[in-house]
Design an enzyme around this catalytic site. Structure first.
Site, PDB file in Angstrom:
ATOM      1  N   ALA A  47       0.824  -1.208   0.000  1.00 19.79           N
ATOM      2  CA  ALA A  47       0.000   0.000   0.000  1.00 19.79           C
ATOM      3  C   ALA A  47       0.860   1.259   0.000  1.00 19.79           C
ATOM      4  CB  ALA A  47      -0.939  -0.001   1.204  1.00 19.79           C
ATOM      5  N   GLY A  48       2.000   1.195  -0.692  1.00 15.81           N
ATOM      6  CA  GLY A  48       2.781   2.391  -0.951  1.00 15.81           C
ATOM      7  C   GLY A  48       2.271   3.075  -2.206  1.00 15.81           C
TER       8      GLY A  48
ATOM      9  N   ALA B 172       3.206   2.961  -5.391  1.00 17.05           N
ATOM     10  CA  ALA B 172       3.033   2.117  -6.578  1.00 17.05           C
ATOM     11  C   ALA B 172       1.760   1.278  -6.476  1.00 17.05           C
ATOM     12  CB  ALA B 172       4.254   1.214  -6.761  1.00 17.05           C
TER      13      ALA B 172
ATOM     14  N   LEU C  22       8.600   7.755   3.462  1.00 10.63           N
ATOM     15  CA  LEU C  22       9.874   8.257   3.976  1.00 10.63           C
ATOM     16  C   LEU C  22      10.600   9.155   2.985  1.00 10.63           C
ATOM     17  CD1 LEU C  22      11.232   4.967   5.616  1.00 10.63           C
ATOM     18  CD2 LEU C  22      10.136   6.908   6.769  1.00 10.63           C
TER      19      LEU C  22
ATOM     20  N   GLY D 280      12.953  14.242  -0.622  1.00 12.28           N
ATOM     21  CA  GLY D 280      13.245  15.250  -1.634  1.00 12.28           C
ATOM     22  C   GLY D 280      12.076  15.573  -2.546  1.00 12.28           C
TER      23      GLY D 280
ATOM     24  N   ARG E 270      25.258   9.497  -6.545  1.00  9.65           N
ATOM     25  CA  ARG E 270      25.251   8.938  -5.192  1.00  9.65           C
ATOM     26  C   ARG E 270      26.352   7.913  -4.955  1.00  9.65           C
ATOM     27  NH1 ARG E 270      18.787   8.152  -3.865  1.00  9.65           N
ATOM     28  NH2 ARG E 270      18.414  10.329  -3.317  1.00  9.65           N
TER      29      ARG E 270
ATOM     30  N   GLU F 134       9.871  -0.414  -6.086  1.00 11.48           N
ATOM     31  CA  GLU F 134      11.243  -0.838  -5.810  1.00 11.48           C
ATOM     32  C   GLU F 134      11.448  -2.331  -5.983  1.00 11.48           C
ATOM     33  OE1 GLU F 134      14.680  -0.285  -2.342  1.00 11.48           O
ATOM     34  OE2 GLU F 134      12.684   0.601  -2.080  1.00 11.48           O
TER      35      GLU F 134
ATOM     36  N   SER G 259      12.619   7.596  -8.093  1.00 12.45           N
ATOM     37  CA  SER G 259      11.888   6.443  -7.560  1.00 12.45           C
ATOM     38  C   SER G 259      10.398   6.717  -7.428  1.00 12.45           C
ATOM     39  CB  SER G 259      12.475   6.020  -6.211  1.00 12.45           C
ATOM     40  OG  SER G 259      12.552   7.111  -5.327  1.00 12.45           O
ATOM     41  N   LEU G 260      10.013   7.888  -6.897  1.00 14.07           N
ATOM     42  CA  LEU G 260       8.588   8.199  -6.808  1.00 14.07           C
ATOM     43  C   LEU G 260       7.968   8.318  -8.195  1.00 14.07           C
ATOM     44  CD1 LEU G 260       8.395  10.780  -3.861  1.00 14.07           C
ATOM     45  CD2 LEU G 260       7.754   8.366  -3.834  1.00 14.07           C
TER      46      LEU G 260
END
Length: 487
Positions: A18-19, A21, A49, A52, A270, A353, A369-370
């Site tokens: 339930a994030g 995606a 979490l 940015g 990174r 992810e 990622s989002l």
């Protein structure tokens, strides 16, 4: 909710997670669906979490082509150019989706959407909300929209296995019981919880990756584990470390040693910054992020949530340098999927992810990622809509669920042997610990896949850095199946 009470969901699309995606996939579905997750508050998801924000080329001096070029450069030769182009071109659409969901994206004094700059981006292109609480705000509004959709149903619990006796999905085992279905969207997050130092939810230990592999799905490029350069070293360490967003460095914070000297380019990719910090730590230095004199104002005004975390750890970012270290943050590898989100196991889709879409390659570009979670969640839902005809498995009685452990005592060993700097000796030592456990322990199985991939990738590429291997070799992907491991 047990036993026969689950029969009402037979044949429905099941979404695991339930994030962002998973919720975006559910919002796209045109028929009743079921979301299975440990909770429905956003807690425990990596999405909430995210600090940015979300990358999208909407600035006047930006373009999807520039966004794609930055993504390809950061990915170190392993991105899928077609997928990169598709996702970066859809970035403005993703922003429109957030606005339709009433996400209060930050705006500048002229009323235009405000944009952050983050490492390895050539333009300011990060939309954000809530200061440095972007993921939390975006997920909250997406969850509200999902709650209003009557065809979305909710089941609190965990995934315990996939049933695919003939090579295609016929059902899922949950902690509440067995659900016959030929369509499942896996959006369960990554595997950062396998590591001692991580910014990920501790429950995200790659368990669903192991379950998918047991059912026959292909895993790809498992060795690429991204370490965020700047996790806060707490006075009283816990397993999940507070993250200091890359946006802080984009706003002007710099990295210093204990004597105040600088040692690296803060806005490099990174993997480069993480290795630079790791090298200094290995030499006995301490590394600090200095945000005391940001050009745009006080650190606390820019980053209120990070400031709160700093205060909780005993630091004042307006007046003190912050001690930092790299921490496991994101898994670029995962379930191999096509551009529709289909895994190699018919009936199983993956997004977020847990999936390896080809967008990130060997090193994820910040705040992609989002964007990937939102778009690939939508695309997976749209593809499931087109697969109604094959949705009803013919199962008379639920088969017994196989049992496996999810305990994980080897976080320190993962950090030491599969961290930022790797060697063949260290990887082999870890495999000696994980492989004997992997038949009966799902965490050990996923850890073994990561180590197995790292053992066979004899090069230094992106987030995978073998100290005992040569530099870049010809670019290739590594696909793995359960039978590839010497179990």
């Amino acid at each position: 909710m047990q036993g026969d009470s689950l029969s009402r969901y037979a044949g429905w699309p099941i979404i695991i997670g339930a994030g962002l995606a998973g919720l975006m996939a559910a919002l796209e579905l045109e028929e009743p669906c079921l979301i299975l997750a440990p909770s429905f508050t956003g807690e425990g998801t990596a999405s909430t979490l995210a600090q940015g924000g979300m990358a999208a080329a909407i600035g006047p001096e930006d373009s999807p082509a520039l966004h794609a070029a930055d993504t390809l450069k950061a990915g170190a030769g392993l991105c899928d150019p077609a997928m990169v182009q598709r996702i970066t071109e859809a970035g403005p659409h993703a922003v429109e989706t957030l606005l339709r969901l009433d996400v209060p994206l930050a705006r500048d004094e002229a009323g235009q959407l405000a944009l952050h700059l983050e490492a390895a981006h050539s333009r300011k292109r990060i939309v954000f909300a809530g200061g440095d609480r972007s993921g939390h705000v975006m997920l909250h509004h997406t969850l509200q929209a999902a709650r209003k959709k009557e065809t979305i149903h909710w089941l609190e619990g965990t995934l315990e296995g996939f049933y695919a006796p003939d090579g295609s999905l016929q059902g899922v085992w949950s902690s509440a019981g067995f659900i016959p279905t030929g369509r499942c969207i896996l959006a369960s997050g990554g595997c950062g919880g396998l590591y001692q130092h991580t910014t990920s939810p501790l429950a995200n230990r790659g368990i669903t990756l192991a379950l998918a592999a047991q059912a026959g799905a292909t895993l790809r490029d498992m060795e690429f584990t991204q370490f965020h350069p700047t996790a806060l070293i707490a006075a009283e360490p816990t397993h999940r470390l507070a993250l200091i967003s890359e946006a802080a460095r984009g706003a002007g914070a710099v990295l210093r040693l204990e004597d105040g000297s600088r040692f690296t380019e803060e806005l490099a990719p990174r993997d480069v910054v993480s290795r630079a910090i790791a090298a200094q730590l290995q030499q006995g230095h301490r590394v600090f992020l200095d945000g005391r004199t940001l050009p745009g104002g006080a650190f606390s005004a820019h980053f209120p949530a990070i400031t709160q975390a700093c205060h909780a750890a005993g630091y004042d970012p307006d007046n003190q340098m912050l001690p930092v270290q790299p921490a496991m943050h994101y898994h670029m590898g995962g379930l191999k999927v096509d551009h529709k989100g289909r895994t190699t196991l018919p009936g199983l889709w993956a997004c977020g992810e847990v999936a390896c879409t080809g967008l990130h390659g060997a090193n994820r570009l910040a705040s992609n990622s989002l964007l990937e979670a939102l778009l690939c969640g939508q695309w997976a839902g749209q593809d499931v809509n087109a697969c109604v005809a094959d949705a009803s498995p013919t199962i008379v009685a639920a088969p017994p669920c196989p049992t496996a452990s999810t305990d994980w005592p080897l976080r320190v060993e993962m950090q030491h042997h599969l961290g930022i700097l790797r060697t063949r000796t260290g990887i082999e030592q870890l495999l000696e610990r994980t492989l004997p456990l992997a038949r009966h322990n799902l965490c050990a199985l996923t850890a073994s896949f990561i180590a197995w991939g790292a053992l066979h990738r004899l090069e230094q590429r992106g987030a995978h850095w073998r100290d005992d291997a040569p530099g870049l070799q010809p670019a290739r992907h590594y696909d793995w199946h359960l039978h590839d491991l010497p179990l």
